[in-house]
Motif scaffolding. Structure first.
Motif, short mmCIF file in Angstrom:
data_model
loop_
_atom_site.label_atom_id
_atom_site.label_comp_id
_atom_site.label_asym_id
_atom_site.label_seq_id
_atom_site.Cartn_x
_atom_site.Cartn_y
_atom_site.Cartn_z
N CYS A 162 102.00 -42.37 9.69
CA CYS A 162 101.07 -43.50 9.61
C CYS A 162 100.74 -43.84 8.15
O CYS A 162 100.66 -45.01 7.76
N ASN A 163 100.53 -42.79 7.35
CA ASN A 163 100.24 -43.03 5.93
C ASN A 163 101.39 -43.74 5.23
O ASN A 163 101.18 -44.60 4.36
N LYS A 164 102.64 -43.40 5.60
CA LYS A 164 103.80 -44.05 5.00
C LYS A 164 103.85 -45.54 5.38
O LYS A 164 104.13 -46.40 4.54
N ALA A 165 103.57 -45.82 6.66
CA ALA A 165 103.56 -47.22 7.11
C ALA A 165 102.53 -48.02 6.33
O ALA A 165 102.78 -49.16 5.90
N ILE A 166 101.36 -47.42 6.10
CA ILE A 166 100.29 -48.12 5.37
C ILE A 166 100.64 -48.26 3.89
O ILE A 166 100.31 -49.28 3.26
N GLU A 167 101.31 -47.28 3.35
CA GLU A 167 101.78 -47.38 1.96
C GLU A 167 102.71 -48.57 1.79
O GLU A 167 102.64 -49.32 0.80
N LEU A 168 103.59 -48.77 2.79
CA LEU A 168 104.55 -49.89 2.74
C LEU A 168 103.85 -51.23 2.97
O LEU A 168 104.25 -52.25 2.41
N SER A 179 89.36 -45.40 9.17
CA SER A 179 90.62 -46.05 9.57
C SER A 179 90.36 -47.12 10.64
O SER A 179 90.93 -48.22 10.59
N CYS A 180 89.50 -46.78 11.60
CA CYS A 180 89.21 -47.76 12.66
C CYS A 180 88.52 -48.99 12.08
O CYS A 180 88.83 -50.13 12.45
N ASN A 181 87.57 -48.76 11.18
CA ASN A 181 86.88 -49.90 10.55
C ASN A 181 87.85 -50.77 9.77
O ASN A 181 87.74 -52.00 9.77
N TRP A 236 97.90 -52.28 12.85
CA TRP A 236 98.24 -51.35 13.93
C TRP A 236 98.41 -49.93 13.39
O TRP A 236 98.03 -48.96 14.04
N ALA A 237 98.97 -49.81 12.18
CA ALA A 237 99.13 -48.49 11.58
C ALA A 237 97.78 -47.87 11.26
O ALA A 237 97.57 -46.66 11.45
N TRP A 238 96.83 -48.67 10.79
CA TRP A 238 95.49 -48.16 10.53
C TRP A 238 94.83 -47.68 11.84
O TRP A 238 94.19 -46.61 11.87
N ARG A 271 96.48 -44.50 12.94
CA ARG A 271 96.03 -43.42 12.06
C ARG A 271 94.66 -42.90 12.52
O ARG A 271 94.38 -41.69 12.51
N GLY A 272 93.77 -43.83 12.91
CA GLY A 272 92.46 -43.43 13.40
C GLY A 272 92.54 -42.52 14.60
O GLY A 272 91.85 -41.49 14.70
#
Length: 1024
Positions: A818-824, A851-853, A830-832, A835-836
């Protein structure tokens, strides 16, 4: 009328009395004894007679209005002189009982000069010359009134229109002359023409001679010189002939122009002058001919007949013309409809355009016609015609086709030759007035069936009308007339290219090059055809040859750009388009194609600027508007893209020409989440082109967004039917089947998409998603890993991989994905959200809440994110915020959906493991029951209670806590039917734990309930 003897105001009043007495038979009705009293005026002194006459006139008028109709008012005022004019003006001012309606040849000093007594008195109305069309209508009206049906019909034929044009040239638009000519306009034989023509000259000669008397000596001299020239000449030429200074000649010419004797026309830097009425020249030359009016009649015939008509009457080429017509109508070379289009009068009117030759013994008539034909040939090179031609060429070189058209029309008006109609057709074609251009070409062919240039021009216009078969026939006719006509061969190649007959088109271009190896247009068109044949290297060589022959040939540079674009040599293509633009900064096609290649280079902003330049040059350029929409779509400027596609649809009268604009409009509307409108656009695109697989597939995508999954599936199936190897349609079919929970079929579709395109990361990721639904987590993980191998920067693949790892309870790895998706993609909502959920399962509630917020702030405010936010609050023991968030989550449920048991399981686990207080349990559970009851989702609580049973078996909790947990639940829900099964399973699980694993406790349950409980207790399946 023609009151030559009026020399004073008294004379005028007496003439008024005379006219009144002549008008009324009963003279005493005007005034008793009026005739006698008028006679007595002659016995009085002038002063007394004037006063008496004025009083008598007022007495005669009484309370009535006197209407004076005066012809040649300028002559009347000249006789009155200033004193008489002052007296008349004084009478009219004192007595508002007179109205004057007068005519004059021009606006003369007596009413024009501010110092004149009648300045500002009259309301001038200028009688303008009739146009040919107005004259035709006037004569048709006269013919109808007089019952002359033959004349009325004749005026509607092309020959009739030619006659009107001839009269217009002879009369200068004078209505009187039109009426005179109407008497013999339908006559064809020279005997029928000669007598009325000579009679007309006899009738008109005194009129024109009298008009000459009104001119000054220098002006008469100029008119005589213009009569001798027989064509328009410059002021310099007139000066050379009359020995008057150039300045004086210019002054006199301007005055003659004001008086209506001459016309002038500015052509380039020169002004040309000629007599306004050619008939004036005829009448002035009557005396010069010394009774021999042969030359005058020859001149008349020169105007009365076209060159082609004279040739027909003389039998020059007549048999060949008929032979061509016969072949044409036989259908051996052409469709009959084509020749029918050339002459509306063919076989349906007694006035035939083709004239029969004179009989062999008509020697005198033949002499007349030969002289007239010679006069036409000499007149074709008159200086004014040369000036027209030069100015026409200058204007077309500047692409000023509107003004060039005016000169083509002047040539037609003055000499009406076949080449003039071709020039007009070419201008109209450039102005995109194709139907009018076609009519001009047809008129040229009507005048001379064997004029090859007219046939090629006709082919050019028909091509622009997309009537390619007819265009081909016209080119073939030109080649039949001249087999070595290179222009016709090159044009034929272009037409065949439009008909997709590429090999024949290539042969035609090659023939043109064989005839002239330095013919640049043929080389350029050969490049076009080879481009159509996808023989790009050869096409490039042909374009290069055209450019070698003419380095400034902008069309060849632009076409070279097209070829290089297809060779994926985009930078070179860009250079070619820019060269074309350098040669012609207003070359909109080159600007548009520049935009196209910049789009291929993903230089979207530059591409947009090019398209907007093309549109600035031509605001109605549909192709630029359409491609502008594509670029704006790539720039995510969807509203502007939509406006561009709407503009294309507005401009294009034929929807089939830009049917893909409807499809692209649908795509943009889909990006704007305006799905219903998008669906309507795709439906329109499919209506226009039902066999386009892309349209069907995109329609399926919109229906999928509308959750109309069955219809979406039908659209994808149709796309695949049209194109069985359409990989994207197979992949999207898998997506919609996944939404229909037909996971096995969905997997099969994804596998087919991968078979067709094994290197598409989206296909592999979608396959992983479907396998996750099938709980084939290891295979799902392998698919996601394959997608990441193909595209390491594919954020969806990383996010989906995290989702699969969560299912495998590999939460740390899931969090890394999930962190990699958000980095990209830092805004990947949806990745955030995912991740939550992962952080919740790791018990890292503070991070989970953040993350949810973040996901919610990005717009991912669906039920599952709101529920995860609530769980995060509860995990942090922020119960009030947690309950508020639970209510927000329950409010967000739509379409009868219920809350997730997975969420309630986590809530119960947190409640049980983190709080060992029966009162707090009772309080929180009661609050949960109230909320879930309120939103009719109580079953989610019941199922969540069962799913949380494994937490009771843990060695970290006491038997006392487990027993207390059971008692709280029994107290709160024992009377509720929805909880009977879950409460029974909870009771059995607690009993099993308290008895240290006595299976007899489980055997008390029905087998179905026992089968549900045993996996939760981590027991293998047992037999009955």
């Amino acid at each position: 009328e023609e009151e030559w003897g009026v020399g004073s105001f008294l004379d005028l009043v007496v003439r008024i009395f005379r006219a009144l007495l002549e008008e009324h038979s009963n003279k005493n009705k005007l005034l008793i004894g009026l005739a006698e009293r008028v006679a007595e005026l002659y016995q009085m002194p002038p002063e007394v007679a004037e006063r008496t006459a004025t009083l008598m006139l007022k007495e005669v008028i009484g309370k009535r209005t006197l209407l004076l109709l005066v012809e040649n008012l300028d002559e009347l005022f000249a006789g009155l002189e200033e004193e008489g004019q002052l007296q008349l003006r004084a009478f009219l001012q004192k007595n508002s009982c007179c109205t004057i309606l007068a005519t004059s040849q021009s606006l003369f000093n007596g009413v024009r000069l501010q110092t004149s007594p009648f300045y500002g008195f009259f309301r001038p109305r200028y009688l303008r010359d009739l146009t040919s069309e107005e004259a035709t209508q006037m004569l048709a009206n006269i013919a109808k009134l007089e019952g002359k049906k033959d004349l009325e019909e004749f005026l509607g034929t092309s020959t009739g229109r030619d006659r009107i044009r001839a009269i217009h040239h002879l009369s200068g638009g004078n209505p009187r002359i039109y009426v005179i000519f109407s008497e013999f306009i339908t006559r064809e034989s020279l005997d029928e023409l000669r007598e009325p023509f000579m009679r007309m000259l006899d009738d008109l000669t005194p009129y024109y001679q009298a008009r000459m008397q009104w001119l000054s000596t220098p002006q008469r001299k100029i008119v005589e010189i213009l009569s001798d020239f027989r064509h328009a000449v410059t002021a310099t030429e007139i000066t050379q002939q009359c020995f008057i200074s150039h300045k004086e000649v210019s002054t006199q010419l301007n005055d003659l122009k004001d008086k209506g004797y001459v016309t002038s026309e500015v052509i380039g830097q020169e002004s040309f002058y000629e007599l306004r009425e050619q008939l004036m020249r005829f009448c002035l030359e009557v005396k010069k001919q010394r009774g021999e009016k042969i030359q005058l009649f020859v001149d008349f015939l020169r105007f009365w007949h076209t060159k082609e008509e004279l040739q027909q009457r003389l039998g020059l080429g007549f048999d060949n013309i008929h032979k061509n017509e016969s072949e044409y109508s036989s259908g051996q070379d052409f469709d009959e409809k084509l020749i029918d289009n050339l002459s509306q009068e063919k076989n349906n009117h007694k006035y035939s355009q083709q004239l029969e030759p004179l009989p062999p013994d008509a020697l005198v008539d033949r002499e007349y016609l030969l002289r007239a034909l010679d006069a036409i040939k000499e007149g074709e090179e008159a200086p004014v015609f040369t000036a027209y031609w030069q100015e026409y060429n200058n204007l077309t070189d500047k692409k000023d086709y509107i003004n060039a058209l005016k000169y083509a029309e002047k040539l037609i008006e003055k000499r009406n030759q076949v080449q003039d109609w071709v020039l007009k057709g070419d201008c109209l074609n450039k102005l995109e007035l194709y139907r009018e251009a076609l009519a001009s070409c047809d008129k040229a062919i009507e005048l001379n069936f064997k004029y090859k240039d007219a046939w090629v021009s006709r082919g050019r216009v028909l091509s622009n009308l997309e009537r390619y078969e007819e265009a081909l026939a016209s080119c073939d006719k030109a080649i039949e007339l001249d087999p070595n006509y290179k222009d016709a061969w090159a044009r034929r190649g272009l037409v065949l290219n439009n008909l997709n007959c590429y090999e024949e088109a290539l042969a035609s271009c090659d023939k043109a090059i064989e005839l002239d190896s330095n013919y640049k247009d043929a080389w350029a068109r050969r490049g076009l055809v080879l481009h159509s044949l996808k023989r790009y290297e050869e096409a490039l060589a042909s374009c290069d040859k055209a450019i070698e022959l003419d380095p400034n040939y902008q069309w060849a540079w632009a076409k070279r750009g097209d070829v290089l674009d297809n060779l994926n040599r985009y930078e070179e293509a860009l250079a070619s388009y820019e060269k074309a633009i350098e040669l012609d900064p207003n070359y909109q096609w080159a600007w548009a194609k520049r935009g196209y290649v910049l789009n291929n280079l993903k230089r979207y902003k530059e591409a947009l600027a090019s398209y907007e330049k093309a549109i600035e040059i031509d605001p109605n350029y549909e192709w630029s508007w359409a491609n502008r929409g594509d670029v704006l779509n790539s720039l995510n400027r969807y509203e502007e893209a939509l406006a561009s596609y709407d503009k294309v649809i507005e401009l294009e009268l034929n929807p089939n020409n830009y049917k893909w604009a409807w499809a692209m409009r649908g795509w943009v509307l889909n990006n704007l989440n305006r799905y219903e409108e998008a669906l309507a656009s795709y439906n329109k695109a499919i209506e226009l082109n039902p066999n386009d697989a892309w349209n069907w597939a995109k329609r399926g995508s919109v229906l999928e967004a509308l959750k109309s999954y069955e219809e979406a599936l039908a659209s994808y199936d149709k796309a695949i039917e049209l194109n069985p190897n359409y990989e994207w349609a197979w992949a999207k079919r898998g997506s919609v089947l996944q939404n229909l929970k037909s996971y096995e079929e969905a997997l099969a579709s994804c596998n087919k998409a991968i078979e067709l395109n094994p290197n598409d990361a989206w296909n592999w990721t979608k396959r992983g998603s479907v396998l996750k639904n099938l709980k084939s987590y290891e295979e799902a993980l392998a698919s996601c890993n394959k997608a990441i191998e193909l595209n390491p920067n594919y954020e969806w693949a990383w996010a989906k991989r995290g989702s699969v790892l969560e299912a495998l309870k590999s939460y740390e790895e899931a969090l890394a994905s999930c962190n990699k998706a958000i980095e990209l993609d830092p805004n990947y909502k949806w990745a955030w959200a995912n991740r939550g959920w992962t952080l919740i399962n790791l018990g890292r509630y503070e991070e989970a809440l953040a993350s949810c917020n973040k996901a919610i702030s990005l717009g991912e405010n669906y039920h599952y994110v709101l529920a995860n936010r609530a769980i995060s609050f509860i995990g942090l023991h922020r119960w009030e915020e947690g309950f508020t968030s639970i209510e927000d989550a329950l409010k967000s449920l739509k379409d009868g959906k219920e809350a997730s048991p997975e969420d309630t399981e986590l809530i119960f686990r947190i409640l049980f493991t983190n709080i060992e207080d029966a009162l707090m349990w009772r309080t929180h559970i009661t609050r949960l029951i109230e909320l879930f009851d309120k939103y009719q989702s109580i079953s989610a609580l019941s199922q969540g209670l069962v799913r949380s049973i494994p937490a009771l078996i843990s060695d970290t909790v006491s038997d006392n806590a487990v027993q207390l947990w059971l008692e709280v639940w029994q107290e709160l829900v024992k009377s509720r039917p929805e909880f009977q099964i879950s409460l029974g399973l909870l009771n059995a699980a607690v009993g099993y734990r308290l008895t240290k694993g006595d299976r007899r406790v489980l055997l008390e349950l029905p087998i179905e309930e026992r089968n549900l409980l045993e996996p939760l207790l981590d027991l293998g399946k047992t037999s009955n």
